[in-house]
Design a protein around this motif. Structure first.
Motif, PDB file in Angstrom:
ATOM      1  N   GLU A  28      31.698  42.752   0.731  1.00  0.00           N
ATOM      2  CA  GLU A  28      31.564  43.345   2.280  1.00  0.00           C
ATOM      3  C   GLU A  28      32.171  42.363   3.326  1.00  0.00           C
ATOM      4  OE1 GLU A  28      28.122  45.216   0.038  1.00  0.00           O
ATOM      5  OE2 GLU A  28      28.904  43.214   0.082  1.00  0.00           O
ATOM      6  N   THR A  29      32.560  42.853   4.386  1.00  0.00           N
ATOM      7  CA  THR A  29      32.838  42.171   5.595  1.00  0.00           C
ATOM      8  C   THR A  29      31.724  41.476   6.350  1.00  0.00           C
ATOM      9  OG1 THR A  29      34.890  43.287   5.531  1.00  0.00           O
ATOM     10  CG2 THR A  29      34.454  41.868   7.578  1.00  0.00           C
ATOM     11  N   ILE A  30      31.586  40.480   6.566  1.00  0.00           N
ATOM     12  CA  ILE A  30      30.655  39.787   7.469  1.00  0.00           C
ATOM     13  C   ILE A  30      31.137  39.066   8.524  1.00  0.00           C
ATOM     14  CG2 ILE A  30      28.768  37.978   7.467  1.00  0.00           C
ATOM     15  CD1 ILE A  30      28.221  38.915   4.364  1.00  0.00           C
ATOM     16  N   LEU A  31      30.614  39.271   9.833  1.00  0.00           N
ATOM     17  CA  LEU A  31      31.120  38.363  11.003  1.00  0.00           C
ATOM     18  C   LEU A  31      29.903  37.414  11.176  1.00  0.00           C
ATOM     19  CD1 LEU A  31      32.496  37.701  13.569  1.00  0.00           C
ATOM     20  CD2 LEU A  31      31.471  39.803  14.712  1.00  0.00           C
ATOM     21  N   ALA A  32      30.324  36.008  10.925  1.00  0.00           N
ATOM     22  CA  ALA A  32      29.537  34.768  11.339  1.00  0.00           C
ATOM     23  C   ALA A  32      29.646  34.110  12.667  1.00  0.00           C
ATOM     24  CB  ALA A  32      29.451  33.822  10.121  1.00  0.00           C
ATOM     25  N   ALA A  33      28.627  34.410  13.369  1.00  0.00           N
ATOM     26  CA  ALA A  33      28.797  33.681  14.722  1.00  0.00           C
ATOM     27  C   ALA A  33      27.737  32.551  14.931  1.00  0.00           C
ATOM     28  CB  ALA A  33      28.416  34.735  15.979  1.00  0.00           C
ATOM     29  N   GLU A  34      28.092  31.345  14.856  1.00  0.00           N
ATOM     30  CA  GLU A  34      27.648  30.111  14.721  1.00  0.00           C
ATOM     31  C   GLU A  34      28.115  29.085  15.753  1.00  0.00           C
ATOM     32  OE1 GLU A  34      25.023  27.322  14.680  1.00  0.00           O
ATOM     33  OE2 GLU A  34      24.702  28.833  13.510  1.00  0.00           O
ATOM     34  N   ASP A  35      27.418  28.593  16.679  1.00  0.00           N
ATOM     35  CA  ASP A  35      28.262  27.350  17.551  1.00  0.00           C
ATOM     36  C   ASP A  35      28.272  26.146  17.153  1.00  0.00           C
ATOM     37  OD1 ASP A  35      25.299  27.630  17.851  1.00  0.00           O
ATOM     38  OD2 ASP A  35      25.576  26.183  19.588  1.00  0.00           O
ATOM     39  N   GLU A  36      27.407  26.200  15.937  1.00  0.00           N
ATOM     40  CA  GLU A  36      27.539  24.369  15.179  1.00  0.00           C
ATOM     41  C   GLU A  36      28.553  24.635  14.391  1.00  0.00           C
ATOM     42  OE1 GLU A  36      24.474  21.869  12.302  1.00  0.00           O
ATOM     43  OE2 GLU A  36      23.766  22.921  13.908  1.00  0.00           O
TER      44      GLU A  36
END
Length: 157
Positions: A28-36
């Protein structure tokens, strides 16, 4: 001097890590949003090695831009709860408006009880605590993706 009893049985050494066949995988496609940045790279690499197509963003605004440019389905948003300029719950609400089938998994260094108690996330929201191990990340992602039902993007501000 230390005396130990002699063991007659052969002992197999324990495996340091689970065999690859036991690691949850996916496509599957995963959008990972993480500022570190270091954590974002770890998450991206771990998920990609398990077969997932990973889109990566450093904050909520960038995540929305990445999503807008991606023509295919985004199966899961993995987002930090606290990020500059836009919280994870704000990002989830915005993304789910245009992609209602997207499931959401929140991550934070705070415990899920603390997050819920302060009204940041609703009870029952999919959540993983930081620090995140590769095994726990893959298991939780697979669990959320395999669970039937609508996206879990509803969270309070």
């Amino acid at each position: 001097k230390v005396y130990l009893p002699r063991e007659e049985l052969a002992v197999e050494p324990a495996a340091a890590t689970a065999p690859a066949a036991e690691r949850p995988t996916g496509s599957e496609t995963i959008l990972a949003a993480e500022d570190e940045e270091a954590l974002r790279e770890f998450v991206t690499m771990t998920l990609a090695e398990a077969g997932y197509h990973v889109l990566s963003a450093g904050d909520g605004s960038e995540a929305l831009q990445v999503a807008a440019q991606h023509e295919g389905e985004i199966h899961l948003l993995l987002t930090d709860v606290v990020m500059p300029r836009m919280s994870g719950s704000e990002l989830a609400r915005e993304l789910v408006k245009s992609r209602p089938a997207t499931k959401v998994l929140y991550a934070s260094g705070y415990t899920d009880d603390t997050i819920v108690h302060h009204g940041v996330l609703d009870p029952g929201t999919d959540f993983i605590s930081k620090p995140i191990s590769a095994r726990d990340l893959l298991r939780k992602v697979r669990d959320v993706l395999d669970r039937p039902g609508p996206a879990a993007g509803a969270a309070t501000a």
